[in-house]
Design a protein around this motif. Structure first.
Motif, mmCIF file in Angstrom:
data_model
loop_
_atom_site.group_PDB
_atom_site.id
_atom_site.type_symbol
_atom_site.label_atom_id
_atom_site.label_comp_id
_atom_site.label_asym_id
_atom_site.label_seq_id
_atom_site.Cartn_x
_atom_site.Cartn_y
_atom_site.Cartn_z
ATOM 1 N N ILE A 57 -0.145 10.392 13.230
ATOM 2 C CA ILE A 57 -0.584 9.597 12.213
ATOM 3 C C ILE A 57 0.089 8.290 12.018
ATOM 4 C CG2 ILE A 57 -0.671 9.904 9.646
ATOM 5 C CD1 ILE A 57 -0.805 12.857 10.077
ATOM 6 N N ASP A 58 1.456 8.167 12.344
ATOM 7 C CA ASP A 58 2.212 7.075 12.176
ATOM 8 C C ASP A 58 1.557 5.924 12.985
ATOM 9 O OD1 ASP A 58 4.643 5.463 11.394
ATOM 10 O OD2 ASP A 58 4.981 5.573 13.585
ATOM 11 N N ARG A 59 1.341 6.264 14.304
ATOM 12 C CA ARG A 59 0.576 5.226 15.033
ATOM 13 C C ARG A 59 -0.692 4.859 14.930
ATOM 14 N NH1 ARG A 59 5.270 5.758 15.968
ATOM 15 N NH2 ARG A 59 6.313 5.609 18.006
ATOM 16 N N ILE A 60 -1.548 5.793 14.402
ATOM 17 C CA ILE A 60 -2.718 5.297 13.635
ATOM 18 C C ILE A 60 -2.785 4.460 12.418
ATOM 19 C CG2 ILE A 60 -5.007 6.486 12.791
ATOM 20 C CD1 ILE A 60 -4.715 9.015 14.454
ATOM 21 N N THR A 61 -1.878 4.829 11.616
ATOM 22 C CA THR A 61 -1.743 4.009 10.361
ATOM 23 C C THR A 61 -1.374 2.612 10.640
ATOM 24 O OG1 THR A 61 0.151 5.036 9.762
ATOM 25 C CG2 THR A 61 -1.735 5.974 8.794
ATOM 26 N N GLN A 62 -0.201 2.595 11.504
ATOM 27 C CA GLN A 62 0.176 1.183 11.921
ATOM 28 C C GLN A 62 -0.938 0.399 12.669
ATOM 29 O OE1 GLN A 62 3.887 1.425 14.187
ATOM 30 N NE2 GLN A 62 5.155 2.341 12.547
ATOM 31 N N GLY A 63 -1.492 1.123 13.364
ATOM 32 C CA GLY A 63 -2.709 0.312 14.128
ATOM 33 C C GLY A 63 -3.719 -0.144 13.266
ATOM 34 N N ILE A 64 -3.986 0.649 12.114
ATOM 35 C CA ILE A 64 -4.981 0.207 11.287
ATOM 36 C C ILE A 64 -4.497 -1.047 10.638
ATOM 37 C CG2 ILE A 64 -6.342 0.772 8.840
ATOM 38 C CD1 ILE A 64 -6.470 3.694 9.965
ATOM 39 N N GLY A 65 -3.195 -1.032 10.371
ATOM 40 C CA GLY A 65 -2.628 -2.192 9.375
ATOM 41 C C GLY A 65 -2.584 -3.438 10.261
ATOM 42 N N ASP A 66 -2.279 -3.338 11.713
ATOM 43 C CA ASP A 66 -2.389 -4.424 12.443
ATOM 44 C C ASP A 66 -3.831 -4.927 12.674
ATOM 45 O OD1 ASP A 66 0.166 -3.990 12.778
ATOM 46 O OD2 ASP A 66 0.293 -2.805 14.786
ATOM 47 N N VAL A 97 -4.683 14.825 1.012
ATOM 48 C CA VAL A 97 -4.987 14.869 -0.587
ATOM 49 C C VAL A 97 -3.979 14.096 -1.207
ATOM 50 C CG1 VAL A 97 -5.534 16.286 -2.522
ATOM 51 C CG2 VAL A 97 -6.595 17.003 -0.278
ATOM 52 N N ALA A 98 -2.667 14.453 -1.050
ATOM 53 C CA ALA A 98 -1.528 13.815 -1.227
ATOM 54 C C ALA A 98 -1.612 12.530 -1.161
ATOM 55 C CB ALA A 98 -0.219 14.361 -1.078
ATOM 56 N N THR A 99 -1.556 11.929 0.012
ATOM 57 C CA THR A 99 -1.678 10.492 0.342
ATOM 58 C C THR A 99 -2.768 9.806 -0.621
ATOM 59 O OG1 THR A 99 -0.751 11.148 2.649
ATOM 60 C CG2 THR A 99 -2.037 8.773 2.148
ATOM 61 N N LEU A 100 -4.123 10.449 -0.527
ATOM 62 C CA LEU A 100 -4.884 9.743 -1.332
ATOM 63 C C LEU A 100 -4.824 9.712 -2.654
ATOM 64 C CD1 LEU A 100 -8.442 11.371 0.073
ATOM 65 C CD2 LEU A 100 -7.485 9.018 0.421
ATOM 66 N N LEU A 101 -4.101 10.618 -3.260
ATOM 67 C CA LEU A 101 -3.682 10.508 -4.813
ATOM 68 C C LEU A 101 -2.684 9.217 -5.032
ATOM 69 C CD1 LEU A 101 -3.204 14.066 -5.898
ATOM 70 C CD2 LEU A 101 -5.010 12.680 -6.774
ATOM 71 N N THR A 148 1.110 -5.492 4.565
ATOM 72 C CA THR A 148 2.254 -4.933 3.684
ATOM 73 C C THR A 148 1.986 -3.693 3.151
ATOM 74 O OG1 THR A 148 3.177 -7.423 3.703
ATOM 75 C CG2 THR A 148 4.168 -5.374 2.151
ATOM 76 N N ILE A 149 0.553 -3.543 2.451
ATOM 77 C CA ILE A 149 0.207 -2.647 1.681
ATOM 78 C C ILE A 149 0.102 -1.316 2.773
ATOM 79 C CG2 ILE A 149 -1.690 -1.548 0.593
ATOM 80 C CD1 ILE A 149 -2.098 -4.380 -0.739
ATOM 81 N N MET A 150 -0.567 -1.680 3.804
ATOM 82 C CA MET A 150 -0.502 -0.596 4.736
ATOM 83 C C MET A 150 0.690 -0.016 5.415
ATOM 84 S SD MET A 150 -3.823 0.286 5.178
ATOM 85 C CE MET A 150 -3.487 1.311 6.369
ATOM 86 N N ALA A 151 1.798 -1.134 5.335
ATOM 87 C CA ALA A 151 3.070 -0.212 5.943
ATOM 88 C C ALA A 151 3.234 0.578 4.678
ATOM 89 C CB ALA A 151 3.902 -1.655 5.788
ATOM 90 N N GLY A 152 3.145 0.340 3.267
ATOM 91 C CA GLY A 152 3.645 1.260 2.350
ATOM 92 C C GLY A 152 2.784 2.532 2.433
ATOM 93 N N VAL A 153 1.548 2.526 3.001
ATOM 94 C CA VAL A 153 0.869 3.788 3.029
ATOM 95 C C VAL A 153 1.495 4.780 4.435
ATOM 96 C CG1 VAL A 153 -1.478 4.463 3.876
ATOM 97 C CG2 VAL A 153 -1.223 2.655 2.110
ATOM 98 N N ASN A 154 1.851 3.751 5.424
ATOM 99 C CA ASN A 154 2.284 4.421 6.470
ATOM 100 C C ASN A 154 3.741 5.369 6.031
ATOM 101 O OD1 ASN A 154 4.682 4.151 8.689
ATOM 102 N ND2 ASN A 154 2.587 4.610 9.603
ATOM 103 N N GLN A 155 4.523 4.830 5.159
ATOM 104 C CA GLN A 155 5.672 5.111 4.769
ATOM 105 C C GLN A 155 5.300 6.421 3.628
ATOM 106 O OE1 GLN A 155 8.655 2.556 2.769
ATOM 107 N NE2 GLN A 155 8.193 1.037 4.385
ATOM 108 N N THR A 156 4.366 6.400 2.906
ATOM 109 C CA THR A 156 3.734 7.552 1.991
ATOM 110 C C THR A 156 3.473 8.604 2.826
ATOM 111 O OG1 THR A 156 2.993 5.984 0.305
ATOM 112 C CG2 THR A 156 2.082 8.126 0.482
ATOM 113 N N ILE A 157 2.792 8.480 3.830
ATOM 114 C CA ILE A 157 2.284 9.513 4.650
ATOM 115 C C ILE A 157 3.629 10.112 5.569
ATOM 116 C CG2 ILE A 157 0.866 10.139 7.128
ATOM 117 C CD1 ILE A 157 -0.764 7.989 6.347
ATOM 118 N N MET A 158 4.474 9.508 6.000
ATOM 119 C CA MET A 158 5.605 9.956 6.532
ATOM 120 C C MET A 158 6.679 10.883 5.594
ATOM 121 S SD MET A 158 5.597 9.100 9.544
ATOM 122 C CE MET A 158 3.937 9.405 9.505
ATOM 123 N N LEU A 159 6.342 10.252 4.294
ATOM 124 C CA LEU A 159 7.357 11.098 3.169
ATOM 125 C C LEU A 159 6.632 12.286 3.087
ATOM 126 C CD1 LEU A 159 8.466 8.246 0.454
ATOM 127 C CD2 LEU A 159 9.628 9.813 2.125
#
Length: 275
Positions: free
Chosen positions: A264-273, A98-102, A207-218
């Motif tokens: 989650i980190d590997r999944i989001t990185q994989g989606i970006g790739d 929910v927080a990441t979607l927002l 690059t945007i997906m890298a930002g989403v990945n950082q958002t999830i990690m935070l």
């Protein structure tokens, strides 16, 4: 020096005499809506059979990140089940989702606006600097004040804390699109919207997906901190271990957060790739 700035008194007067009486009702309704979404998602994730979620995660990691991460995902899911932290893990995942979607819903459009307007970029940049340098514990104060205790203030504080990477990376990605490509797009008669949707966003998607990945990690990093204001999940397990000086309990919950973070980190990185 005898000079005294009554910032504390001014702040308390503003909050108690104007903010809460004026916007308290709005934030109450907003809290009810977010609570409904978080509780519904949590109940759904807990209702799903753990085996089904494990199979889905293994399939995703195998497709997006390779065999090694798929094996790690299997071991991690077995670990969460064997230490009886599966429900807590699903609670944490629900808050993060929910927080990441927002963060993405608000962050990506702000990043696009900042990339298109230097004025907006100059206004947003110091705000983002302030948000990223402010100690994470400070986010808990307005969250408690406006939303009380529980999962809702955890979502709000996590959302605010984790939004800057989405804004910055979206802004950076669009600005890094080669000028000759945008000029060629204009030469072929593309409108601003067509150029954004068909040229700039697709080329900056990684690059945007890298930002989403950082958002999830935070967001994950806020799991333990948000537990101090009543957020359920693995963070509360770690907090309980700290409060009771129970090293084993704290380690058990901490390893659970590490497992979720890596998967989650590997999944989001994989989606970006893949994109």
């Amino acid at each position: 020096m005898n000079f005294y700035l009554p910032l504390e008194e001014w702040t308390n007067t503003f909050v108690n005499d104007w903010l809460l009486p004026t916007v308290g009702g709005f934030f109450g309704r907003l809290s009810d809506g977010i609570e409904t979404v978080v509780e519904g998602l949590t109940d759904f994730l807990i209702w799903l059979p753990p085996l089904l979620i494990t199979v889905i995660l293994i399939a995703l990691t195998l497709w997006l990140a390779g065999k090694g991460i798929a094996v790690f995902t299997l071991i991690g899911c077995i670990y969460l089940g064997s230490v009886e932290l599966w429900p807590e893990a699903m609670m944490t995942v629900a808050i993060i989702i929910v927080a990441t979607l927002l963060s993405v819903v608000f962050g990506v459009p702000l990043g696009i606006l900042a990339s298109k307007s230097e004025v907006i970029n100059r206004i947003i940049r110091p705000v983002l600097d302030f948000m990223q340098t402010l100690p994470s514990f400070v986010y808990l104060i307005p969250a408690i004040l406006l939303f009380g205790l529980g999962g809702v203030p955890a979502v709000i504080s996590t959302f605010i804390f984790a939004t800057p990477p989405s804004v910055r990376m979206t802004n950076l990605g669009i600005r890094q699109v080669p000028t000759d490509i945008t000029e060629a797009s204009k030469a072929f008669g593309s409108t601003s919207w067509q150029m954004l949707l068909k040229v700039e966003l697709p080329m900056s998607l990684q690059t945007i997906m890298a930002g989403v990945n950082q958002t999830i990690m935070l967001a994950l990093s806020m799991a333990v901190i948000a537990s101090m204001i009543g957020a359920p999940g693995l963070g509360s397990t770690v907090l309980s271990g700290i409060s009771n000086v129970n090293v084993g309990l704290g380690l058990t919950g901490g390893l659970g957060i590490v497992v979720l973070a890596i998967i989650i980190d590997r999944i989001t990185q994989g989606i970006g790739d893949k994109l």
